[in-house]
Design a protein around this motif. Structure first.
Motif, PDB file in Angstrom:
ATOM      1  N   THR A 295      23.481   7.026  32.509  1.00 54.66           N
ATOM      2  CA  THR A 295      23.078   6.159  31.405  1.00 54.66           C
ATOM      3  C   THR A 295      21.856   5.366  31.826  1.00 54.66           C
ATOM      4  O   THR A 295      21.598   5.206  33.026  1.00 54.66           O
ATOM      5  CB  THR A 295      24.217   5.192  30.994  1.00 54.66           C
ATOM      6  OG1 THR A 295      23.833   4.485  29.805  1.00 54.66           O
ATOM      7  CG2 THR A 295      24.528   4.190  32.087  1.00 54.66           C
ATOM      8  N   ASP A 296      21.131   4.847  30.848  1.00 54.74           N
ATOM      9  CA  ASP A 296      20.041   3.937  31.193  1.00 54.74           C
ATOM     10  C   ASP A 296      20.412   2.489  30.872  1.00 54.74           C
ATOM     11  O   ASP A 296      19.588   1.593  30.944  1.00 54.74           O
ATOM     12  CB  ASP A 296      18.725   4.348  30.523  1.00 54.74           C
ATOM     13  CG  ASP A 296      18.789   4.343  29.008  1.00 54.74           C
ATOM     14  OD1 ASP A 296      19.866   4.090  28.442  1.00 54.74           O
ATOM     15  OD2 ASP A 296      17.738   4.607  28.386  1.00 54.74           O
ATOM     16  N   LEU A 297      21.682   2.252  30.557  1.00 56.30           N
ATOM     17  CA  LEU A 297      22.176   0.888  30.382  1.00 56.30           C
ATOM     18  C   LEU A 297      22.331   0.222  31.746  1.00 56.30           C
ATOM     19  O   LEU A 297      22.574   0.905  32.751  1.00 56.30           O
ATOM     20  CB  LEU A 297      23.537   0.899  29.682  1.00 56.30           C
ATOM     21  CG  LEU A 297      23.577   1.352  28.231  1.00 56.30           C
ATOM     22  CD1 LEU A 297      25.025   1.419  27.746  1.00 56.30           C
ATOM     23  CD2 LEU A 297      22.751   0.425  27.350  1.00 56.30           C
ATOM     24  N   PRO A 298      22.247  -1.103  31.804  1.00 53.47           N
ATOM     25  CA  PRO A 298      22.544  -1.786  33.064  1.00 53.47           C
ATOM     26  C   PRO A 298      24.009  -1.554  33.458  1.00 53.47           C
ATOM     27  O   PRO A 298      24.893  -1.558  32.599  1.00 53.47           O
ATOM     28  CB  PRO A 298      22.312  -3.263  32.753  1.00 53.47           C
ATOM     29  CG  PRO A 298      21.535  -3.304  31.487  1.00 53.47           C
ATOM     30  CD  PRO A 298      21.842  -2.033  30.752  1.00 53.47           C
ATOM     31  N   VAL A 299      24.231  -1.356  34.745  1.00 52.41           N
ATOM     32  CA  VAL A 299      25.586  -1.185  35.280  1.00 52.41           C
ATOM     33  C   VAL A 299      25.813  -2.259  36.337  1.00 52.41           C
ATOM     34  O   VAL A 299      25.008  -2.422  37.255  1.00 52.41           O
ATOM     35  CB  VAL A 299      25.781   0.217  35.891  1.00 52.41           C
ATOM     36  CG1 VAL A 299      27.160   0.328  36.541  1.00 52.41           C
ATOM     37  CG2 VAL A 299      25.603   1.302  34.831  1.00 52.41           C
ATOM     38  N   ILE A 300      26.919  -2.975  36.170  1.00 50.68           N
ATOM     39  CA  ILE A 300      27.345  -3.981  37.147  1.00 50.68           C
ATOM     40  C   ILE A 300      28.559  -3.416  37.855  1.00 50.68           C
ATOM     41  O   ILE A 300      29.541  -3.045  37.207  1.00 50.68           O
ATOM     42  CB  ILE A 300      27.699  -5.322  36.462  1.00 50.68           C
ATOM     43  CG1 ILE A 300      26.494  -5.861  35.678  1.00 50.68           C
ATOM     44  CG2 ILE A 300      28.192  -6.338  37.505  1.00 50.68           C
ATOM     45  CD1 ILE A 300      26.827  -7.045  34.776  1.00 50.68           C
ATOM     46  N   GLY A 301      28.503  -3.340  39.182  1.00 56.26           N
ATOM     47  CA  GLY A 301      29.613  -2.810  39.959  1.00 56.26           C
ATOM     48  C   GLY A 301      30.450  -3.912  40.579  1.00 56.26           C
ATOM     49  O   GLY A 301      29.911  -4.845  41.173  1.00 56.26           O
ATOM     50  N   ILE A 302      31.766  -3.792  40.429  1.00 59.74           N
ATOM     51  CA  ILE A 302      32.705  -4.709  41.090  1.00 59.74           C
ATOM     52  C   ILE A 302      33.419  -3.930  42.187  1.00 59.74           C
ATOM     53  O   ILE A 302      34.212  -3.027  41.898  1.00 59.74           O
ATOM     54  CB  ILE A 302      33.767  -5.259  40.117  1.00 59.74           C
ATOM     55  CG1 ILE A 302      33.136  -5.975  38.933  1.00 59.74           C
ATOM     56  CG2 ILE A 302      34.732  -6.188  40.867  1.00 59.74           C
ATOM     57  CD1 ILE A 302      34.141  -6.401  37.861  1.00 59.74           C
ATOM     58  N   PRO A 303      33.151  -4.249  43.459  1.00 55.13           N
ATOM     59  CA  PRO A 303      33.874  -3.588  44.544  1.00 55.13           C
ATOM     60  C   PRO A 303      35.306  -4.131  44.634  1.00 55.13           C
ATOM     61  O   PRO A 303      35.505  -5.331  44.763  1.00 55.13           O
ATOM     62  CB  PRO A 303      33.091  -3.959  45.805  1.00 55.13           C
ATOM     63  CG  PRO A 303      31.953  -4.811  45.377  1.00 55.13           C
ATOM     64  CD  PRO A 303      32.138  -5.167  43.942  1.00 55.13           C
ATOM     65  N   ILE A 304      36.262  -3.236  44.522  1.00 53.75           N
ATOM     66  CA  ILE A 304      37.669  -3.625  44.587  1.00 53.75           C
ATOM     67  C   ILE A 304      38.120  -3.636  46.046  1.00 53.75           C
ATOM     68  O   ILE A 304      37.828  -2.717  46.806  1.00 53.75           O
ATOM     69  CB  ILE A 304      38.543  -2.641  43.765  1.00 53.75           C
ATOM     70  CG1 ILE A 304      38.126  -2.663  42.290  1.00 53.75           C
ATOM     71  CG2 ILE A 304      40.024  -2.941  43.930  1.00 53.75           C
ATOM     72  CD1 ILE A 304      38.346  -3.971  41.570  1.00 53.75           C
ATOM     73  N   GLN A 305      38.828  -4.690  46.396  1.00 54.53           N
ATOM     74  CA  GLN A 305      39.344  -4.815  47.757  1.00 54.53           C
ATOM     75  C   GLN A 305      40.389  -3.741  48.017  1.00 54.53           C
ATOM     76  O   GLN A 305      41.284  -3.528  47.203  1.00 54.53           O
ATOM     77  CB  GLN A 305      39.951  -6.196  47.963  1.00 54.53           C
ATOM     78  CG  GLN A 305      40.258  -6.513  49.392  1.00 54.53           C
ATOM     79  CD  GLN A 305      40.521  -7.998  49.588  1.00 54.53           C
ATOM     80  OE1 GLN A 305      40.533  -8.772  48.631  1.00 54.53           O
ATOM     81  NE2 GLN A 305      40.725  -8.397  50.811  1.00 54.53           N
ATOM     82  N   THR A 306      40.250  -3.053  49.135  1.00 50.39           N
ATOM     83  CA  THR A 306      41.169  -1.981  49.506  1.00 50.39           C
ATOM     84  C   THR A 306      41.983  -2.406  50.722  1.00 50.39           C
ATOM     85  O   THR A 306      41.590  -3.307  51.455  1.00 50.39           O
ATOM     86  CB  THR A 306      40.386  -0.698  49.841  1.00 50.39           C
ATOM     87  OG1 THR A 306      39.441  -0.994  50.872  1.00 50.39           O
ATOM     88  CG2 THR A 306      39.656  -0.167  48.619  1.00 50.39           C
ATOM     89  N   LYS A 307      43.098  -1.731  50.925  1.00 48.30           N
ATOM     90  CA  LYS A 307      43.942  -2.049  52.075  1.00 48.30           C
ATOM     91  C   LYS A 307      43.325  -1.551  53.377  1.00 48.30           C
ATOM     92  O   LYS A 307      43.374  -2.212  54.397  1.00 48.30           O
ATOM     93  CB  LYS A 307      45.330  -1.444  51.895  1.00 48.30           C
ATOM     94  CG  LYS A 307      46.122  -2.100  50.796  1.00 48.30           C
ATOM     95  CD  LYS A 307      47.476  -1.451  50.629  1.00 48.30           C
ATOM     96  CE  LYS A 307      48.196  -2.078  49.449  1.00 48.30           C
ATOM     97  NZ  LYS A 307      49.422  -1.393  49.127  1.00 48.30           N
TER      98      LYS A 307
END
Length: 160
Positions: free
Chosen positions: A77-89
């Motif tokens: 896509t050419d829309l802005p993408v905001i990434g949220i890194p999820i905490q992993t074990k």
């Protein structure tokens, strides 16, 4: 809708619920979706490539582990993408963070912090972008910021 909030797994929901709460508070409309980059590649490509025609203004993508979801959304896509890194074990979310911030030139993912702060900041960043063309969201965001400042100043009273 203003924002498509996409999670790589339903297990991410508890971690991004605060994103939706803050989006609501800031008057930013959104839809929620579970789309796995690894288990649903065709659905991911179809969703991301049609997001603009579906009238979304941006995508917030939350993922853990290999965390390819935000990057693959951005690639389609050419829309802005905001990434949220999820905490992993296993690696405490560092794996998620690194996979998002190391995107190649030309395929940006605006990446926020790991965990709760990042989930909230994704909502605030989305609201800031939406507020550029939406006075109602701009007012809500201004009120939010003023209240945040007031709370910090008032916290000094608790030191006595």
């Amino acid at each position: 809708m203003d924002v498509a909030l996409v999670m790589g797994s339903i297990s991410d929901w508890d971690k991004v619920r605060v994103t939706t709460e803050l989006l609501k508070k800031l008057n930013v409309s959104f839809d929620k979706h579970v789309i796995s980059a690894h288990r649903m590649p065709n659905e991911l490509q179809k969703f991301a490539s049609s997001a603009k025609s579906e009238h979304y203004k941006m995508i917030i993508a939350a993922a853990g582990g290999a965390a390819h979801l935000p990057g693959m959304m951005a690639a389609n896509t050419d829309l802005p993408v905001i990434g949220i890194p999820i905490q992993t074990k296993s690696l405490n979310g560092i794996d998620s963070l690194l996979s998002m911030v190391q995107m190649p030139a030309g395929v940006p993912v605006a990446t926020v912090a790991i965990g709760n702060a990042g989930a909230k900041n994704a909502a605030i960043l989305a609201a800031q972008i939406i507020a550029l063309n939406n006075p109602t969201v701009a007012d809500k965001l201004d009120t939010f910021r003023r209240n945040q400042t007031k709370e910090a100043i008032n916290s000094n009273e608790r030191l006595e």
